[in-house]
Design an enzyme around this catalytic site. Structure first.
Site, mmCIF file in Angstrom:
data_model
loop_
_atom_site.group_PDB
_atom_site.id
_atom_site.type_symbol
_atom_site.label_atom_id
_atom_site.label_comp_id
_atom_site.label_asym_id
_atom_site.label_seq_id
_atom_site.Cartn_x
_atom_site.Cartn_y
_atom_site.Cartn_z
ATOM 1 N N THR A 36 68.594 76.542 32.461
ATOM 2 C CA THR A 36 69.163 75.816 31.322
ATOM 3 C C THR A 36 70.044 76.707 30.449
ATOM 4 O O THR A 36 69.845 77.934 30.407
ATOM 5 C CB THR A 36 68.006 75.263 30.459
ATOM 6 O OG1 THR A 36 68.514 74.742 29.245
ATOM 7 C CG2 THR A 36 66.975 76.347 30.109
ATOM 8 N N ASP A 37 70.954 76.083 29.713
ATOM 9 C CA ASP A 37 71.779 76.836 28.753
ATOM 10 C C ASP A 37 70.949 77.303 27.554
ATOM 11 O O ASP A 37 71.390 78.174 26.800
ATOM 12 C CB ASP A 37 72.986 76.007 28.283
ATOM 13 C CG ASP A 37 72.610 74.704 27.572
ATOM 14 O OD1 ASP A 37 71.406 74.386 27.473
ATOM 15 O OD2 ASP A 37 73.532 74.006 27.110
ATOM 16 N N GLU A 38 69.736 76.730 27.374
ATOM 17 C CA GLU A 38 68.935 77.082 26.193
ATOM 18 C C GLU A 38 68.496 78.543 26.204
ATOM 19 O O GLU A 38 68.103 79.078 25.174
ATOM 20 C CB GLU A 38 67.717 76.162 26.076
ATOM 21 C CG GLU A 38 68.121 74.716 25.917
ATOM 22 C CD GLU A 38 67.056 73.851 25.259
ATOM 23 O OE1 GLU A 38 66.075 74.391 24.732
ATOM 24 O OE2 GLU A 38 67.242 72.631 25.275
ATOM 25 N N TYR A 85 59.832 76.600 25.276
ATOM 26 C CA TYR A 85 60.463 76.128 26.524
ATOM 27 C C TYR A 85 61.549 77.102 26.980
ATOM 28 O O TYR A 85 61.528 77.579 28.124
ATOM 29 C CB TYR A 85 61.061 74.720 26.326
ATOM 30 C CG TYR A 85 62.053 74.342 27.409
ATOM 31 C CD1 TYR A 85 61.639 74.107 28.719
ATOM 32 C CD2 TYR A 85 63.425 74.240 27.133
ATOM 33 C CE1 TYR A 85 62.555 73.780 29.727
ATOM 34 C CE2 TYR A 85 64.341 73.910 28.127
ATOM 35 C CZ TYR A 85 63.898 73.690 29.422
ATOM 36 O OH TYR A 85 64.805 73.369 30.411
ATOM 37 N N LYS A 122 61.818 79.534 30.327
ATOM 38 C CA LYS A 122 62.902 79.450 31.326
ATOM 39 C C LYS A 122 63.631 80.800 31.417
ATOM 40 O O LYS A 122 63.995 81.254 32.505
ATOM 41 C CB LYS A 122 63.896 78.337 30.960
ATOM 42 C CG LYS A 122 63.365 76.925 31.097
ATOM 43 C CD LYS A 122 62.999 76.509 32.518
ATOM 44 C CE LYS A 122 64.177 76.360 33.431
ATOM 45 N NZ LYS A 122 63.767 75.769 34.756
HETATM 46 P P1 NAD Z 1 61.612 66.581 34.383
HETATM 47 O O1 NAD Z 1 60.613 66.942 33.333
HETATM 48 O O2 NAD Z 1 62.212 65.225 34.365
HETATM 49 O O3 NAD Z 1 60.986 66.792 35.830
HETATM 50 C C1 NAD Z 1 60.222 67.905 36.169
HETATM 51 C C2 NAD Z 1 59.547 67.619 37.504
HETATM 52 O O4 NAD Z 1 58.766 68.768 37.844
HETATM 53 C C3 NAD Z 1 58.592 66.425 37.473
HETATM 54 O O5 NAD Z 1 58.788 65.610 38.606
HETATM 55 C C4 NAD Z 1 57.211 67.060 37.486
HETATM 56 O O6 NAD Z 1 56.228 66.245 38.108
HETATM 57 C C5 NAD Z 1 57.471 68.336 38.291
HETATM 58 N N1 NAD Z 1 56.501 69.377 37.973
HETATM 59 C C6 NAD Z 1 56.115 69.804 36.739
HETATM 60 N N2 NAD Z 1 55.148 70.730 36.847
HETATM 61 C C7 NAD Z 1 54.920 70.913 38.169
HETATM 62 C C8 NAD Z 1 54.049 71.755 38.918
HETATM 63 N N3 NAD Z 1 53.201 72.572 38.297
HETATM 64 N N4 NAD Z 1 54.095 71.698 40.254
HETATM 65 C C9 NAD Z 1 54.952 70.858 40.889
HETATM 66 N N5 NAD Z 1 55.767 70.023 40.241
HETATM 67 C C10 NAD Z 1 55.771 70.057 38.896
HETATM 68 O O7 NAD Z 1 62.723 67.722 34.278
HETATM 69 P P2 NAD Z 1 64.298 67.610 34.439
HETATM 70 O O8 NAD Z 1 64.879 67.234 33.131
HETATM 71 O O9 NAD Z 1 64.626 66.824 35.646
HETATM 72 O O10 NAD Z 1 64.650 69.155 34.682
HETATM 73 C C11 NAD Z 1 64.600 69.706 35.994
HETATM 74 C C12 NAD Z 1 64.969 71.177 35.920
HETATM 75 O O11 NAD Z 1 66.273 71.331 35.369
HETATM 76 C C13 NAD Z 1 64.052 71.995 35.017
HETATM 77 O O12 NAD Z 1 63.842 73.248 35.622
HETATM 78 C C14 NAD Z 1 64.809 72.130 33.714
HETATM 79 O O13 NAD Z 1 64.457 73.309 33.039
HETATM 80 C C15 NAD Z 1 66.249 72.176 34.224
HETATM 81 N N6 NAD Z 1 67.271 71.663 33.295
HETATM 82 C C16 NAD Z 1 67.128 70.444 32.699
HETATM 83 C C17 NAD Z 1 68.146 69.952 31.876
HETATM 84 C C18 NAD Z 1 68.062 68.603 31.223
HETATM 85 O O14 NAD Z 1 68.938 68.264 30.426
HETATM 86 N N7 NAD Z 1 67.063 67.782 31.504
HETATM 87 C C19 NAD Z 1 69.300 70.733 31.674
HETATM 88 C C20 NAD Z 1 69.388 71.991 32.279
HETATM 89 C C21 NAD Z 1 68.376 72.437 33.113
HETATM 90 O O1 DAU Z 2 70.339 72.111 26.999
HETATM 91 C C1 DAU Z 2 69.593 71.789 28.141
HETATM 92 C C2 DAU Z 2 68.257 71.233 27.750
HETATM 93 O O2 DAU Z 2 68.482 69.902 27.271
HETATM 94 C C3 DAU Z 2 67.249 71.214 28.901
HETATM 95 O O3 DAU Z 2 66.995 72.519 29.308
HETATM 96 C C4 DAU Z 2 65.953 70.522 28.477
HETATM 97 O O4 DAU Z 2 65.072 70.429 29.571
HETATM 98 C C5 DAU Z 2 66.293 69.125 27.994
HETATM 99 O O5 DAU Z 2 65.126 68.469 27.534
HETATM 100 C C6 DAU Z 2 67.340 69.191 26.875
HETATM 101 O O6 DAU Z 2 66.766 69.794 25.686
HETATM 102 P P1 DAU Z 2 67.063 69.223 24.220
HETATM 103 O O7 DAU Z 2 66.000 69.661 23.319
HETATM 104 O O8 DAU Z 2 68.481 69.515 23.812
HETATM 105 O O9 DAU Z 2 66.963 67.635 24.540
HETATM 106 P P2 DAU Z 2 66.330 66.434 23.696
HETATM 107 O O10 DAU Z 2 66.774 65.167 24.346
HETATM 108 O O11 DAU Z 2 64.882 66.628 23.451
HETATM 109 O O12 DAU Z 2 67.078 66.562 22.305
HETATM 110 C C7 DAU Z 2 68.505 66.466 22.219
HETATM 111 C C8 DAU Z 2 68.887 66.684 20.767
HETATM 112 O O13 DAU Z 2 68.418 65.557 20.001
HETATM 113 C C9 DAU Z 2 68.237 67.888 20.132
HETATM 114 O O14 DAU Z 2 69.139 68.465 19.189
HETATM 115 C C10 DAU Z 2 67.010 67.331 19.396
HETATM 116 C C11 DAU Z 2 67.482 65.943 18.991
HETATM 117 N N1 DAU Z 2 66.438 64.889 18.977
HETATM 118 C C12 DAU Z 2 65.598 64.761 20.031
HETATM 119 C C13 DAU Z 2 64.622 63.792 20.046
HETATM 120 C C14 DAU Z 2 63.669 63.661 21.210
HETATM 121 C C15 DAU Z 2 66.372 64.028 17.884
HETATM 122 O O15 DAU Z 2 67.171 64.126 16.932
HETATM 123 N N2 DAU Z 2 65.431 63.048 17.910
HETATM 124 C C16 DAU Z 2 64.529 62.897 18.946
HETATM 125 O O16 DAU Z 2 63.655 61.990 18.874
#
Ligand code: NAD
Ligand code: DAU
Length: 350
Positions: free
Chosen positions: A131-133, A156, A160
C-alpha cells in the site's frame, strides 16, 4: 505455471483471481484464503468451476500448514494479497495485524524460500501487494515515488511496511526473486462496506447518515479495482526481479468531495431530489493519527511497463454504484454476516 494467490476471496484479490483465471487458461491458479470477515467466496461464483481454478481454505499465520502446502503443490509463483486491511480495525486490534500482515507474510516467504532453494529455475517469483500508506502522509504538495522513505503512522501501515521490509530482506539475504507494488486507495465492486465509498453507497441507499471523519479535508488518490488488477498482471509478468512499483490513478480527491459526487450520482440513480443525499452528510470524530494526504507518482509504471488506468473516477464510481444497486443480495448478505454460510454450503462437503 502454478500460481498461488493469497487473499483471493477479498476485495482486490477476487478481481486479481478472476483476471488470472480467465486470461491465463494454461496457468493453474490456487486461491488461498482463510475467509475472515473480509473474505467472501460469493465474489468468485463466475469462475469457481473453471478447470484451472482451485480454492484452498487456510491461514497464512499457520506456518506448518503453509510449509506443507508449498511442499505438496510446488508453486512456481506467489501473488500475496492476504492481509488485515482496514485502518480503523488496526487501531482497535493492532496485534491481529502483526499476526496476519507480518508473521503471515514471513511464513509465506519461508515456504517460498524452501522451494527456491530446492529448484531456483522452478520457483520464479514472490509478488507482494502493498500500500501507499507505508510512505506516511504528505502536506499540500508532493507525491510518493518509489524512493520515498517509509514513515507509517497507523498500526495497519506499520504492519504493511514491516512486511515490505521482510520481502526485500529475503531478496537481499537469500536471493529470493521478489517484486513489490504499493498502490493507492481502491474502489469498485465487492468492496467491503466498512470502507468509505461502499459504506456511503449503502447508507445513501438506506437513507442513513454518512459519517465523515473530521472536516472531510483528507485527500486520497482513488483507483478503480479492475485497474489495480491489470497493473498487478503487468508487473507480475514484466517487472524486473527485485523491483518496486507504485500504482495510482493520478486522481486526488478530498473525502468530502468524493462523498458529494457520490451523493449527486445517487440522487439521479435513486430518483431523489437534487441535493437530497447531501443532507445525510454528518461530520464525526476524526480517526486517530489520520494521514492528511496520499498521492502516488505512478510514472515509473507508465514509462517502464506502459500501464495506465482505463477509467476516469466519474466512470468508475458510476459503474460501482450500479454494481451495488444491482447486487442487493451480496450487500445484504455481507452486512448481515450471512455470507459465511456460503462457504459451508458450497465447499465443506467437497
Ligand atoms: P480485504 O480485507 O478485502 O481482503 C483480505 C483477504 O485476505 C480476505 O479475503 C481475507 O479472508 C484474507 N485473509 C485475511 N487474513 C488471512 C489469513 N490469516 N490467512 C489467509 N487469508 C487471510 O483486503 P483488500 O482491500 O482486498 O486488500 C488486499 C491487499 O491489497 C492487502 O494486502 C492490502 O494491504 C493491499 N492494498 C489494499 C488497498 C485498498 O484500497 N483496499 C490499496 C493498496 C493495497
Ligand atoms: O491507501 C491505500 C489504503 O486505502 C489501503 O492500504 C487500505 O487497505 C484501504 O483500507 C484504504 O485505507 P483508507 O484508510 O484510506 O480507507 P478508508 O475507506 O477506511 O478511508 C478513506 C478515507 O475516508 C480516509 O481518509 C478515512 C475517511 N473515512 C473513512 C471511513 C470508513 C471517513 O471519513 N469516514 C468513514 O466512515
Amino acid at each position: 505455471m502454478k500460481v498461488l494467490i493469497t487473499g483471493g476471496a477479498g476485495f482486490i484479490g477476487s478481481h486479481v483471481v478472476r483476471l488470472f483465471v480467465n486470461k491465463y487458461p494454461n496457468y493453474t491458479i490456487h486461491n488461498l484464503d482463510n475467509l475472515t470477515y473480509a473474505g467472501n467466496l460469493a465474489n468468485l461464483t463466475d469462475i469457481e468451476k473453471k478447470p484451472n481454478y482451485k480454492f484452498v481454505k487456510g491461514d497464512i499465520v499457520d506456518a506448518a500448514f503453509i510449509s506443507e502446502l508449498f511442499t505438496k503443490e510446488n508453486y512456481n509463483a506467489v501473488v500475496h494479497l492476504a492481509a488485515e486491511s482496514h485502518v480503523d480495525r488496526s487501531i482497535t486490534n493492532p496485534l491481529e495485524f502483526v499476526m496476519t500482515n507480518v508473521i503471515g507474510t514471513v511464513n509465506l516467504l519461508n515456504a517460498a524460500k524452501e522451494l527456491y532453494k530446492k529448484d531456483a529455475t522452478s520457483f520464479k517469483k514472490f509478488y507482494h501487494v502493498s500500500t501507499d500508506e507505508v510512505y506516511g502522509a504528505l502536506g499540500d504538495t508532493g507525491m510518493f515515488t518509489e524512493e520515498t522513505s517509509y514513515d507509517p503512522h497507523s498500526p495497519y501501515s506499520a504492519s504493511k511496511a514491516s512486511s515490505d521490509h521482510f520481502v526485500r530482506a529475503y531478496h537481499d539475504t537469500y536471493g529470493l526473486p521478489i517484486v513489490i507494488s504499493n498502490c493507492s486507495n481502491n474502489y469498485g465492486p465487492n468492496h467491503f462496506p466498512e470502507k468509505l465509498i461502499p459504506l456511503c453507497i449503502n447508507n445513501i441507499k438506506n437513507n442513513k447518515p454518512l459519517p465523515i471523519y473530521g472536516k472531510g479535508e483528507n485527500v486520497r488518490d482513488w483507483l478503480f479495482v479492475e485497474d489495480h488488477a491489470t497493473a498487478i498482471d503487468t508487473i507480475f509478468h514484466k517487472a524486473k526481479l527485485g523491483s518496486t512499483y507504485n500504482i495510482g490513478g493520478h486522481n486526488e480527491w478530498t473525502n468530502i468531495d468524493v462523498i458529494r459526487l457520490l451523493c449527486r450520482i445517487m440522487d439521479k440513480k435513486l430518483n431523489r431530489e437534487t441535493g437530497a443525499n447531501e443532507k445525510l452528510i454528518t461530520f464525526v470524530k476524526d480517526r486517530a493519527g489520520h494521514d492528511l494526504r496520499y498521492a502516488i507518482d505512478a510514472s515509473k509504471l507508465k514509462n517502464d511497463l506502459g500501464w495506465v488506468p482505463s477509467v476516469t473516477f466519474e466512470q468508475g464510481l458510476d459503474l460501482t454504484v450500479d454494481w451495488y444497486l444491482h447486487n442487493e443480495e451480496w450487500l445484504s448478505n455481507v452486512t448481515s454476516g450471512n455470507y459465511t454460510h456460503y462457504y459451508e454450503e458450497q465447499y465443506a462437503k467437497r
